[in-house]
Design an enzyme around this catalytic site. Structure first.
Site, short mmCIF file in Angstrom:
data_model
loop_
_atom_site.label_atom_id
_atom_site.label_comp_id
_atom_site.label_asym_id
_atom_site.label_seq_id
_atom_site.Cartn_x
_atom_site.Cartn_y
_atom_site.Cartn_z
N HIS A 214 0.82 -1.23 0.00
CA HIS A 214 0.00 0.00 0.00
C HIS A 214 0.85 1.27 0.00
CE1 HIS A 214 -3.66 -2.21 0.41
NE2 HIS A 214 -3.39 -2.67 1.61
N ASP B 102 -2.70 -10.62 -2.51
CA ASP B 102 -3.27 -10.12 -1.27
C ASP B 102 -4.73 -9.70 -1.53
OD1 ASP B 102 -2.12 -8.74 1.54
OD2 ASP B 102 -3.84 -7.67 0.70
N HIS C 263 -6.25 -7.19 -0.60
CA HIS C 263 -6.36 -5.74 -0.84
C HIS C 263 -5.58 -5.37 -2.10
CE1 HIS C 263 -6.77 -6.28 3.60
NE2 HIS C 263 -7.77 -5.43 3.42
N ASP D 238 -4.60 -12.83 3.12
CA ASP D 238 -5.84 -12.35 3.75
C ASP D 238 -7.08 -12.53 2.87
OD1 ASP D 238 -4.73 -10.47 2.07
OD2 ASP D 238 -4.68 -8.85 3.55
ZN LIG Z 1 -4.10 -7.18 2.60
#
Ligand SMILES: [Zn+2]
Length: 306
Positions: A122, A159, A161, A243
């Site tokens: 991120h 991931d 995200h 995740d």
């Molecule tokens: Zn994540």
């Protein structure tokens, strides 16, 4: 497969109750232990290596912001915290991927796994966020391009995200292919299918909450892996976040341990056909400790059997 990690990464300590906690790294190492991988200390990245991704002003600001020993926690935003152990952990997390690239390029092993925290995907060039300080995988990818003269490298990010920070780096560098499967809608809100980058080197495969093995494997088979083959990278990086597992508390996808083994099989097959098997994986998210142990073991085990 070489394993790059360092105990200093346990000393990055967000406040109690924060999901990105030191026990995550212990859970990952428990999962990798039966594989008997040779362990290498993750070195500190150099400023020049990190500044390939992050502007000098951001690195200066972070060096100011990291708490000194004995100082309390600092918060960069509502999710992203700095403790007095964060500075060393962050520099070693980026350094792990750089050292993995050096080792793989030198032919010590075709594969490396970087068990690191804080995670990185991120972190945008000028904006740390979402538990991430430096974009570890982007620092490694640009190291492969700049220090080793590779012409093209790819980052595959599974991931749950979207890896907005890595995408921001790829947006500016057509030598870097970035492909992501992730839940949408979900933090950070980016990664829509129409985001392809000015050079077309970005591929996003967003999946709805509740998506499981079938939907995710279809996105990998039909979109990510064909685009990876077309790009023909000379090294493959994997932002390995676990995740999207059905047990994870931060998202609503429904992958199982077996899906991560499948990812390892498919990615190692791709790497063998494209780039002599060269794969550098780095830990991103994954917040259920049991699932993290099992998924890491499934993924890395499948890679090493290739
Ligand atoms: Zn994540």
């Amino acid at each position: 497969m070489l394993l790059f990690t360092h105990p200093a990464m346990l000393a990055h300590a967000p406040p109690p109750g924060h999901p990105e906690r030191p026990a995550r790294l212990e859970a990952v190492l428990r999962g990798l232990e039966p594989l008997g991988l040779p362990v290498r200390d993750a070195p500190l990245a150099t400023r020049a290596q990190v500044e390939r991704v992050h502007p000098r002003g951001l690195v200066d600001a972070m060096e100011e912001a990291f708490p000194k020993p004995g100082e309390g926690l600092a918060a960069l935003d509502a999710d992203t915290f700095l403790s007095d152990g964060t500075r060393e952990a962050a520099w070693r997390a980026a350094g792990a991927v750089v050292a993995a690239v050096d080792a793989v390029t030198a032919g010590e092993d075709a594969q490396a796994f970087c068990a690191v925290r804080p995670p990185g995907h991120h972190a945008e060039p000028a904006q740390p966020m979402g538990f991430c300080i430096f974009n570890n995988v982007a620092v490694g990818a640009l190291h492969a391009l700049e220090a080793h003269g590779l012409a093209r490298v790819a980052v595959i990010d599974f991931d749950v995200h979207h890896g907005n920070g890595t995408q921001a780096t790829a947006q500016k560098d057509p030598r870097l292919f970035f492909a992501s499967t992730h839940q949408s809608p979900l933090y950070p809100g980016t990664g829509l299918a129409h985001e392809r980058g000015p050079a077309g080197n970005i591929l996003n495969a967003p999946l709805p909450p509740g998506a499981g093995s079938a939907e995710w494997r279809a996105a990998m088979e039909r979109e990510v892996l064909p685009a990876l083959h077309d790009f023909a990278p000379e090294m493959i990086f994997v932002s390995a976040g676990f995740d999207a597992h059905e047990a994870d508390p931060l998202a609503q996808m429904r992958l199982t341990d077996a899906d991560y083994a499948w990812a390892g099989e498919r990615l190692s097959a791709a790497a063998l056909s494209l780039c002599a098997g060269k794969i550098v994986s780095t830990l991103e998210g994954g917040y259920d400790l049991g699932a993290l142990t099992r998924s890491t073991q499934a993924y890395a085990g499948a890679l090493t059997r290739a």
